[in-house]
Design a protein around this motif. Structure first.
Motif, mmCIF file in Angstrom:
data_model
loop_
_atom_site.group_PDB
_atom_site.id
_atom_site.type_symbol
_atom_site.label_atom_id
_atom_site.label_comp_id
_atom_site.label_asym_id
_atom_site.label_seq_id
_atom_site.Cartn_x
_atom_site.Cartn_y
_atom_site.Cartn_z
ATOM 1 N N GLN A 28 1.128 -1.234 0.104
ATOM 2 C CA GLN A 28 0.351 0.103 0.146
ATOM 3 C C GLN A 28 0.937 1.317 -0.693
ATOM 4 O OE1 GLN A 28 -2.453 -1.184 3.565
ATOM 5 N NE2 GLN A 28 -0.503 -0.038 4.954
ATOM 6 N N GLY A 29 1.853 1.380 0.044
ATOM 7 C CA GLY A 29 3.132 3.057 0.281
ATOM 8 C C GLY A 29 2.420 3.139 1.677
ATOM 9 N N LEU A 30 3.576 4.174 1.475
ATOM 10 C CA LEU A 30 4.412 5.306 2.340
ATOM 11 C C LEU A 30 2.883 6.340 1.929
ATOM 12 C CD1 LEU A 30 7.842 5.716 3.191
ATOM 13 C CD2 LEU A 30 6.217 4.644 4.514
ATOM 14 N N PRO A 31 1.870 6.474 3.155
ATOM 15 C CA PRO A 31 1.186 7.897 3.772
ATOM 16 C C PRO A 31 1.646 8.723 2.838
ATOM 17 C CG PRO A 31 1.280 6.603 5.970
ATOM 18 C CD PRO A 31 2.597 6.040 5.142
ATOM 19 N N ALA A 32 0.243 9.475 2.515
ATOM 20 C CA ALA A 32 1.185 10.784 1.831
ATOM 21 C C ALA A 32 1.809 11.638 3.009
ATOM 22 C CB ALA A 32 -0.057 11.298 1.517
ATOM 23 N N GLY A 33 2.856 12.633 2.987
ATOM 24 C CA GLY A 33 2.889 13.454 3.661
ATOM 25 C C GLY A 33 3.720 12.982 4.847
ATOM 26 N N THR A 34 4.603 10.961 4.265
ATOM 27 C CA THR A 34 5.295 11.154 5.479
ATOM 28 C C THR A 34 6.715 11.894 5.452
ATOM 29 O OG1 THR A 34 4.456 8.703 5.206
ATOM 30 C CG2 THR A 34 6.612 8.791 5.822
ATOM 31 N N GLY A 51 9.797 5.092 -5.770
ATOM 32 C CA GLY A 51 10.687 5.428 -7.025
ATOM 33 C C GLY A 51 10.191 5.348 -8.346
ATOM 34 N N GLU A 52 10.749 4.043 -8.950
ATOM 35 C CA GLU A 52 9.706 4.860 -10.552
ATOM 36 C C GLU A 52 9.198 3.947 -10.749
ATOM 37 O OE1 GLU A 52 13.430 3.013 -12.875
ATOM 38 O OE2 GLU A 52 14.451 5.418 -12.983
ATOM 39 N N HIS A 53 8.281 3.114 -9.550
ATOM 40 C CA HIS A 53 7.095 2.271 -9.608
ATOM 41 C C HIS A 53 5.626 2.855 -9.584
ATOM 42 C CE1 HIS A 53 10.083 -1.406 -8.991
ATOM 43 N NE2 HIS A 53 10.706 -0.182 -8.031
ATOM 44 N N PRO A 54 4.402 2.383 -10.340
ATOM 45 C CA PRO A 54 3.584 3.020 -9.877
ATOM 46 C C PRO A 54 2.622 2.725 -8.996
ATOM 47 C CG PRO A 54 3.342 0.859 -11.279
ATOM 48 C CD PRO A 54 4.719 1.184 -10.854
ATOM 49 N N ARG A 55 3.573 2.040 -8.068
ATOM 50 C CA ARG A 55 2.782 1.873 -6.629
ATOM 51 C C ARG A 55 3.448 0.995 -5.404
ATOM 52 N NH1 ARG A 55 -2.331 -2.159 -5.765
ATOM 53 N NH2 ARG A 55 -1.108 -2.649 -3.960
ATOM 54 N N GLY A 56 3.008 0.721 -4.582
ATOM 55 C CA GLY A 56 4.406 0.241 -3.397
ATOM 56 C C GLY A 56 5.230 0.809 -2.902
ATOM 57 N N THR A 57 6.376 0.485 -2.101
ATOM 58 C CA THR A 57 7.778 1.314 -1.419
ATOM 59 C C THR A 57 8.939 0.213 -2.395
ATOM 60 O OG1 THR A 57 6.146 1.819 0.253
ATOM 61 C CG2 THR A 57 8.823 1.631 1.055
#
Length: 210
Positions: free
Chosen positions: A148-154, A186-192
């Motif tokens: 789900q990736g990092l929350p926005a503004g982390t 990074g260069e990925h559409p989603r994730g971390t």
């Protein structure tokens, strides 16, 4: 952290036994978790002692590709989460991953392990990909998860205030060996992706970057 996990797993097993309604299948899973975690703690302790003994031997370097492959396989077996390691220098003998001094390797391997554990605990991914190779005069190690990736503004300051020191610790470890670290999509559409770049010059005596 591994020893803390052993304690939590053991406490869970004890609680299951105390409530008088022990499910044999649940008890078996918890006991297996304790055993796996204890074996991991023992292996980590052996690795640390081995590294400390090698600190005075500048000719002895750590094979990062082999270590990362081993840790990735251990992570996959322990968590059941699909995880792969790719040596991006495989088949290119002109730029193999060089041996890394044990003190530096320990920090880099800890960052990679922490990134995998963070993904498993917080991101709900379906896979984890670990890569290592030489890029533009630097040793690059990346750990990517499609969660789900990092929350926005982390940011690190907020993470520290909230008591989430995993990412903060990664940054500190990278800085301690002269490496640059990037944490984000990074260069990925989603994730971390956690990506560490360590200049090869930092692997020679007196060559560490500030």
């Amino acid at each position: 952290k591994t020893l803390h996990g052993v304690a939590l797993a053991a406490e869970g097993l004890a609680a299951t036994a105390r409530d008088g309604r022990m499910d044999p299948a649940l008890a078996r899973r918890q006991a297996e978790l304790v055993a796996r975690s204890a074996r991991r703690a023992a292996a980590e302790s052996r690795d640390l002692l081995t590294d400390l003994r090698r600190e005075t031997d500048p000719a002895h370097g750590t094979d990062m590709a082999a270590e990362l492959a081993s840790r990735t396989a251990d992570f996959a077996a322990r968590t059941g989460l699909p995880a792969t390691f790719t040596d991006t220098d495989a088949g290119t003998p002109t730029s193999p991953v060089p041996p890394v001094p044990p003190s530096v390797a320990r920090q880099l391997l800890t960052i990679a392990s922490e990134a995998m554990e963070n993904a498993h605990r917080h991101a709900s991914p379906t896979r984890v990909e670990v890569r290592a190779g030489v890029h533009g005069g630097s040793l690059r190690i990346s750990v990517y998860d499609d969660g789900q990736g990092l929350p926005a503004g982390t940011n690190l300051e907020e993470l520290g205030r909230a008591g989430h020191f995993g990412l903060v610790g990664m940054v500190e470890r990278a800085a301690s060996v002269g490496a640059r670290i990037r944490i984000g999509r990074g260069e990925h559409p989603r994730g971390t992706e956690v990506r560490v770049d360590l200049p090869l010059a930092a692997l020679t005596p007196g060559g560490r970057n500030p």
